[in-house]
Design an enzyme around this catalytic site. Structure first.
Site, PDB file in Angstrom:
ATOM      1  N   GLY A 117      -0.850   4.816  -1.295  1.00 29.52           N
ATOM      2  CA  GLY A 117      -1.386   5.249   0.119  1.00 29.52           C
ATOM      3  C   GLY A 117      -0.874   6.609   0.826  1.00 29.52           C
ATOM      4  O   GLY A 117      -0.048   6.449   0.810  1.00 29.52           O
ATOM      5  N   TYR A 162     -15.205  -3.683   7.752  1.00 25.32           N
ATOM      6  CA  TYR A 162     -14.153  -2.755   7.510  1.00 25.32           C
ATOM      7  C   TYR A 162     -13.531  -3.820   9.185  1.00 25.32           C
ATOM      8  O   TYR A 162     -12.558  -4.309   9.113  1.00 25.32           O
ATOM      9  CB  TYR A 162     -14.036  -1.431   7.750  1.00 25.32           C
ATOM     10  N   GLY A 199       0.497  -1.302   0.174  1.00 27.08           N
ATOM     11  CA  GLY A 199       0.171   0.170   0.100  1.00 27.08           C
ATOM     12  C   GLY A 199       0.618   1.114  -0.169  1.00 27.08           C
ATOM     13  O   GLY A 199       0.565   2.445   0.650  1.00 27.08           O
ATOM     14  N   GLY A 219       0.808   4.195   3.816  1.00 21.83           N
ATOM     15  CA  GLY A 219       2.051   3.408   2.847  1.00 21.83           C
ATOM     16  C   GLY A 219       2.956   4.539   2.453  1.00 21.83           C
ATOM     17  O   GLY A 219       4.024   4.670   3.057  1.00 21.83           O
TER      18      GLY A 219
HETATM   19  O1  GFB Z   1     -13.969  10.501   9.335  1.00 25.90           O
HETATM   20  P1  GFB Z   1     -15.733   9.575   9.693  1.00 25.90           P
HETATM   21  O2  GFB Z   1     -16.469   9.770   8.180  1.00 25.90           O
HETATM   22  O3  GFB Z   1     -15.956   8.516  10.067  1.00 25.90           O
HETATM   23  O4  GFB Z   1     -15.819  10.799  10.614  1.00 25.90           O
HETATM   24  P2  GFB Z   1     -15.633   7.242  11.731  1.00 25.90           P
HETATM   25  C1  GFB Z   1     -17.760   9.801  10.815  1.00 25.90           C
HETATM   26  C2  GFB Z   1     -18.160  11.571  11.579  1.00 25.90           C
HETATM   27  O5  GFB Z   1     -18.065  12.801  10.910  1.00 25.90           O
HETATM   28  C3  GFB Z   1     -19.406  11.566  11.939  1.00 25.90           C
HETATM   29  C4  GFB Z   1     -19.453  13.426  11.113  1.00 25.90           C
HETATM   30  O6  GFB Z   1     -20.249  12.192  13.513  1.00 25.90           O
HETATM   31  C5  GFB Z   1     -19.669  12.259  11.039  1.00 25.90           C
HETATM   32  O7  GFB Z   1     -21.692  12.755  10.942  1.00 25.90           O
HETATM   33  N1  GFB Z   1     -19.544  14.345   9.977  1.00 25.90           N
HETATM   34  C6  GFB Z   1     -19.901  15.784   9.408  1.00 25.90           C
HETATM   35  C7  GFB Z   1     -18.504  13.660   8.280  1.00 25.90           C
HETATM   36  N2  GFB Z   1     -19.256  16.418   8.262  1.00 25.90           N
HETATM   37  C8  GFB Z   1     -18.903  14.970   8.337  1.00 25.90           C
HETATM   38  C9  GFB Z   1     -18.779  14.827   6.398  1.00 25.90           C
HETATM   39  O8  GFB Z   1     -18.854  15.695   5.543  1.00 25.90           O
HETATM   40  N3  GFB Z   1     -18.196  13.768   6.135  1.00 25.90           N
HETATM   41  C10 GFB Z   1     -17.798  12.672   6.694  1.00 25.90           C
HETATM   42  N4  GFB Z   1     -17.202  11.497   6.201  1.00 25.90           N
HETATM   43  N5  GFB Z   1     -18.420  12.994   8.641  1.00 25.90           N
HETATM   44  C11 GFB Z   1     -15.061   5.784  10.044  1.00 25.90           C
HETATM   45  C12 GFB Z   1     -14.954   4.150  10.568  1.00 25.90           C
HETATM   46  O9  GFB Z   1     -14.929   6.313  11.408  1.00 25.90           O
HETATM   47  O10 GFB Z   1     -13.190   5.762  10.912  1.00 25.90           O
HETATM   48  C13 GFB Z   1     -14.119   3.646   8.993  1.00 25.90           C
HETATM   49  O11 GFB Z   1     -16.267   4.553   9.086  1.00 25.90           O
HETATM   50  C14 GFB Z   1     -12.290   3.484   9.444  1.00 25.90           C
HETATM   51  O12 GFB Z   1     -13.882   2.215   9.409  1.00 25.90           O
HETATM   52  C15 GFB Z   1     -12.311   5.420   9.855  1.00 25.90           C
HETATM   53  O13 GFB Z   1     -12.432   3.550  10.744  1.00 25.90           O
HETATM   54  C16 GFB Z   1     -10.538   5.905  10.933  1.00 25.90           C
HETATM   55  O14 GFB Z   1     -14.713   8.424  12.949  1.00 25.90           O
HETATM   56  O15 GFB Z   1     -17.205   7.183  11.884  1.00 25.90           O
END
Ligand code: GFB
Length: 315
Positions: free
Chosen positions: A14, A137, A11, A17
């Site tokens: 990425g 995941y 990776g 990586g």
């Molecule tokens: O980084 P994220 O998408 O994932 O963050 P997780 C999600 C949080 O940010 C939630 C808020 O509370 C969302 O409601 N949020 C606010 C947003 N605005 C936005 C936006 O515009 N985009 C996104 N994406 N979120 C991930 C896992 O969880 O964390 C993966 O799904 C992995 O598997 C990763 O472990 C590190 O922190 O919830």
């Protein structure tokens, strides 16, 4: 790990990586082996076995994965489970079969139960139900770390795992639908600033708490773990500081200089309410992060602007 060791970084293109490759180079490890996705399909066990047999690395770092934010994970749990399970099994089992003596497997703190005690100690693994938005995941990453643990215990190879908290930094994915919250916010605020938009749409309620670690800190932690003679099987790595999504939004707004107002869309998921990892173990081993969130955020906004200008941004 010795300076002459041949180190396979899975990776390497990425965000994680490439940071691991930079950290290895910085510490004088010059013998790094890589393959692009086109050259080696990590979902294909025979191809991975043939690669290991031909290259015979001394050490492997498994930083390859299908990753994404809450939107990408919750829309495609099957795909996240399948691809990450295959990558984990092929790269770890393949390494073992080819005689690779040492391996570092990277996962994520989403392997821990949704309602784990906070901060989350390594001992919380498999004590209760997972967060549904990223269950696929998480299950794949749990398989990978368990395979490392079993192989170490039963077969005498030094395979161990590092579980980082939410990461950010250069080379991140800035896709506003499938990306992680921090890069997504940078792109949304930057786009609104440039377009002169009055509002920036964000997801959820803003109340969940998250911890963020700059990817160069994670990469330094990877090299640190690889240099330990007898590392623990499973180690968390994080900054130890948490912020609410609302506070993060204010920080990104300030770092980008965007005057737009925030428009919260509470029909979008919040995900796990809190995810702060307990970093007592890695700190007791002698490692600590160097890049605080405000500094890392300023660096990342500058990286985003430079990558956008250069046309190298991942969207
Ligand atoms: O980084 P994220 O998408 O994932 O963050 P997780 C999600 C949080 O940010 C939630 C808020 O509370 C969302 O409601 N949020 C606010 C947003 N605005 C936005 C936006 O515009 N985009 C996104 N994406 N979120 C991930 C896992 O969880 O964390 C993966 O799904 C992995 O598997 C990763 O472990 C590190 O922190 O919830």
């Amino acid at each position: 790990m010795n300076k002459a060791d041949r180190i396979y970084v899975a990776g390497h293109r990425g965000m994680v990586g490439s940071a691991v490759c930079r950290a290895l180079a910085k510490k004088g490890y010059a013998n790094v082996v890589t393959r692009t996705h086109k050259e080696l399909d990590l979902l294909d066990p025979a191809a991975v076995a043939a690669f290991y047999a031909a290259e015979k690395p001394d050490v492997a770092v498994i930083a390859a994965a299908r990753v994404g934010g809450i939107g990408a994970n919750s829309a495609a749990n099957a795909l996240f489970l399948y691809e990450n399970e295959m990558i984990a099994l092929n790269t770890v089992w393949g390494a073992y079969k080819a005689g690779v003596k040492r391996l570092l497997f990277l996962g994520s703190t989403c392997i821990y139960p949704r309602m784990a005690p906070q901060p989350i100690p390594e001992s919380a693994l498999l004590t209760s139900e997972l967060e549904k938005t990223n269950e696929g995941y998480a299950l794949a990453k749990i398989s990978g770390l368990k395979l490392c643990e079993f192989l170490r215990r039963d077969c005498g190879v030094l395979y161990h795992s590092l579980m980082p908290t939410n990461l950010y930094g250069p080379g991140d994915n800035y896709d506003v639908v499938g990306g992680h919250v921090l890069p997504t916010m940078i792109r949304k605020f930057e786009t609104a600033r440039v377009n002169g938009d009055a509002t920036v749409p964000l997801w959820g309620t803003g109340t969940p708490l998250r911890e963020f670690l700059h990817v160069d800190d994670l990469a330094a932690a990877c090299v640190f773990m690889l240099e330990l003679e007898n590392p623990p099987d499973l180690v968390n790595v994080g900054s130890g500081e948490e912020v609410s999504i609302r506070t993060l939004a204010e920080k990104v707004k300030a770092a980008t200089g965007c005057p737009a107002a925030i428009d919260w869309d509470s029909t979008k998921p919040d995900g796990t309410p809190r995810k702060l990892c307990d970093t007592t173990l890695i700190r007791s081993l002698g490692w600590k992060p160097e890049i605080d969130l405000d500094t890392g955020l300023a660096m990342t906004v500058a990286d985003y602007r430079a990558a956008l200008d250069a046309g190298t941004i991942r969207l």
